[in-house]
Write an enzyme that holds these catalytic residues in place. Structure first.
Site, short mmCIF file in Angstrom:
data_model
loop_
_atom_site.label_atom_id
_atom_site.label_comp_id
_atom_site.label_asym_id
_atom_site.label_seq_id
_atom_site.Cartn_x
_atom_site.Cartn_y
_atom_site.Cartn_z
N SER A 135 66.27 52.06 4.05
CA SER A 135 67.24 51.27 4.81
C SER A 135 66.56 50.71 6.07
O SER A 135 65.57 49.99 5.97
CB SER A 135 68.47 52.13 5.11
OG SER A 135 69.58 51.34 5.43
N MET A 136 67.06 51.02 7.27
CA MET A 136 66.39 50.56 8.49
C MET A 136 64.92 50.95 8.47
O MET A 136 64.04 50.19 8.91
CB MET A 136 67.06 51.15 9.73
CG MET A 136 66.38 50.78 11.05
SD MET A 136 67.06 51.64 12.50
CE MET A 136 66.23 53.24 12.38
#
Length: 245
Positions: free
Chosen positions: A88-89
């Site tokens: 994700s991030m």
């Protein structure tokens, strides 16, 4: 305070794998990986400031600054071949760290981008601007271990500031097309991830001049928790490391 957590030091390992957690995540998310991955791989997990055992360190709200700090801390550990895995991030940050290290002459052997829209195709609603209840609802909706913390009022008060910080960081991130990555890149997704589908993940191919592959696993945004064994097997296959002792 050190930027990395290494559950099992392996001075004999032929390769290091650096793992970067998701927004609101910490190094504990990858705790089980060291036990299950090949003995030929030494796992190092980034511990972002402002959480867990770095709760007293100031949060970093700028992706460029965080990238530079992580890359700088990695420099002494690039004396062996290494790969990057981000979820994700963490996938976007891993991509930026890979580009920066490549420019400095320390090119990773592989980049794994998991559960993330590609850096040049972000968009979407700004979750960091929502009120506490709405932000909590979004985090719970994504699932994962962070959802459990949100159901405890005391824990929620403790973790919400750094979760909001991380969402603000990634939602204010702006991709620059140069320098181009030359590293082999593999995109991982869950087949029921509401955040990114396989078609969107395939656009990671546009960001590297190296070989590209994509792999889809059963599950939602946090597919890699129940599918850990399959994910690690795919990483080891890709990196061509032995699976046994």
């Amino acid at each position: 305070m050190s930027w990395f957590r290494c559950a099992e030091a392996r001075p004999w390992a032929s390769l290091r794998l650096f793992c970067l957690p998701h927004a609101g995540g910490s190094a504990v998310f990858y705790r089980a990986w060291a036990k299950e991955i090949s003995p030929a791989v030494e796992v190092h997990v980034v511990q972002y400031p402002g959480r867990a055992d770095r709760m007293g360190d100031p949060l970093v709200s700028d992706a460029g600054q965080l990238t530079r700090l992580i890359a700088g801390a990695m420099a002494p550990l690039t004396d062996r071949p290494f790969a990057l895995f981000g979820h994700s991030m963490g996938a976007v940050l891993a991509y930026e760290v890979a580009r920066l290290l490549q420019r400095r002459g320390h090119t990773p052997v592989h980049l794994f981008a998991s559960g993330a829209r590609p850096p040049h195709d972000r968009g979407g609603e700004r979750l960091a601007d929502k009120d506490d209840d709405a932000l909590v609802a979004e985090v719970v909706g994504l699932g994962g271990t962070d959802a459990e913390a949100m159901r405890n009022p005391e824990l929620r008060e403790l973790v919400l500031p750094y979760i909001r910080n991380d969402f603000a960081l990634i939602e204010s991130y702006a991709h620059a097309p140069e320098p181009r990555l030359t590293v082999p890149l593999t995109a991982f997704t869950g087949d029921r991830d509401p955040h990114v589908d396989a078609a969107r993940a395939a656009r990671w191919a546009e960001l590297t001049d190296g070989p590209f592959a994509s792999r889809e696993f059963p599950g939602d945004h946090f597919y890699l928790v129940p599918q850990r064994s399959r994910v690690l097997a795919e990483i080891m296959r890709t990196l061509e490391v032995p699976t046994g002792p």
